[in-house]
Design a protein around this motif. Structure first.
Motif: not given
Length: 306
Positions: A24-26, A84-86, A113-119, A143-148
């Motif tokens: 992951k790359l912030a 992964i673009a975080y 970049v193979v995907g996204l992680s979205v906070g 693709v990941w959806l990161e829910l706080g």
């Protein structure tokens, strides 16, 4: 270190599925938060200072430049060739969907970049955004959806000024997973008024709804927050090192093996961290969690008291 022998870690999950290291790359894309701009409140969560995990919080460089800088560091340190673009800082779904698509696709246009992680927050993910993310999944991207969420208890969420409740989390989780989008839920251990019992109860409520990944964070006190003021007045006492290690091990043990742990601890920069001091020692915490899980496994194998 062999933490993955006891925990289904995200790094090992990616290695199994891609056959090589994927990191992951912030990215900080310049978003704000409805709990800061007045839509939900002012000042943000009582513990929040985004500079504690993002040094470019004020004037982020273009996404392509952030990816280039990140890939150089990670490639040198780990040998990773895919990323992964975080989208990490603040609320990364809090904008018009057309602008979100422009920003996400700027990251996805990079060949490695193979995907996204979205906070994001559970109350800021409308159907149009979920449809956008589901579309990337259909095109073969990770693709990941990161829910706080932080806690499943509404009184705690109100105490720390989250601006949403558990119901918003439940509804967004169901909507995302119904579209085939995996969800990683963020949980904070050591929130004001919470201890082991509430941490375990929050985990159970999250697992009952169904979740694909988890991130655990110890609550740390950083400069520039309302929590810092409460700590200075003696109104908040941070969790001890041994307590956090023990609770984290409990949470791991009670989590089904198919759920992926994206993180087991969190750190803040030394220039911002006030307490507890151990939150600056990531590897010490991870090694202690590994050791505690190994000790418990051995105790169970030979019938010793846990």
């Amino acid at each position: 270190m062999s933490l993955h022998q006891y925990v289904n870690t995200y790094g090992q999950d990616l290695l199994r599925r891609y056959g090589e290291r994927v990191h992951k790359l912030a990215i900080h894309a310049g978003f704000t938060c409805p709990n800061r701009d007045g839509s939900k409140g002012r000042g943000g969560c009582t513990f929040c200072n985004n500079a504690s995990f993002n040094p470019n919080a004020r004037q982020p460089p273009p996404i392509a430049a952030q990816i280039e800088a990140g890939r150089r560091v990670l490639a040198k340190r780990t040998g990773a060739r895919r990323f992964i673009a975080y989208f990490q800082a603040y609320t990364n779904t809090y904008d018009d969907v057309r602008n979100l698509a422009r920003l996400y696709e700027a990251a996805l246009s990079e060949p490695d970049v193979v995907g996204l992680s979205v906070g994001t927050r559970p109350d800021c993910v409308p159907p149009a955004v979920l449809d956008l993310l589901a579309g990337y999944r259909e095109r073969g991207y990770e693709v990941w959806l990161e829910l706080g969420l932080q806690s499943a208890f509404d009184d705690t969420l109100q105490r720390v000024n989250r601006g949403h409740g558990f119901a918003e989390y439940r509804d967004t989780l169901r909507a995302a997973r119904g579209r085939g989008i995996p969800v990683c839920t963020h949980l904070i251990v050591g929130l004001p008024g919470e201890g082991r019992a509430r941490a375990l109860a929050t985990l159970q409520r999250v697992l009952e709804l169904g979740v694909d990944g988890l991130k655990l964070h110890p609550l740390h006190v950083v400069k520039g927050t309302r929590l810092a003021n409460a700590w200075r007045r003696g109104e908040y006492r941070p969790l001890g090192f041994d307590d956090y290690v023990s609770i984290a091990a409990d949470l791991v043990e009670q989590t089904p093996p198919e759920v992926v742990f994206h993180r087991l601890t969190g750190t803040a920069e030394a220039r911002l961290l006030l307490a507890p001091a151990w939150c600056s020692r990531k590897w010490a915490v991870l090694n202690a969690i590994e050791g505690e899980l190994a000790r418990r496994q051995m105790a169970a194998a030979v019938g010793w008291p846990g």
